[in-house]
Write a protein that holds these residues in place. Sequence first.
Motif: not given
Length: 70
Positions: A22-27, A29-30
């Motif tokens: 989850w913390s990696e998904l926050k990083k 750039k979508w």
Amino acid sequence: MSYLQRVKQGFGSMTGFFTDSWSELKKVKWPTRKELTSYTIVVLVTVVFATIYFWVIDLGLTELLRFFKV
């Protein structure tokens, strides 16, 4: 190590995995909606051209085999 300790340790590592994921998904750039639309169009056009290309090759080979079969 007892069975219950191993189960608890397994769930702990699974929880850590999801927390780290989850913390990696926050990083990440979508892409914006505009970028996503353009990427989707590029993929669809490429698939259509590849389909047509292989369809024509298939027709050509089929006719070539029919020619030599007779």
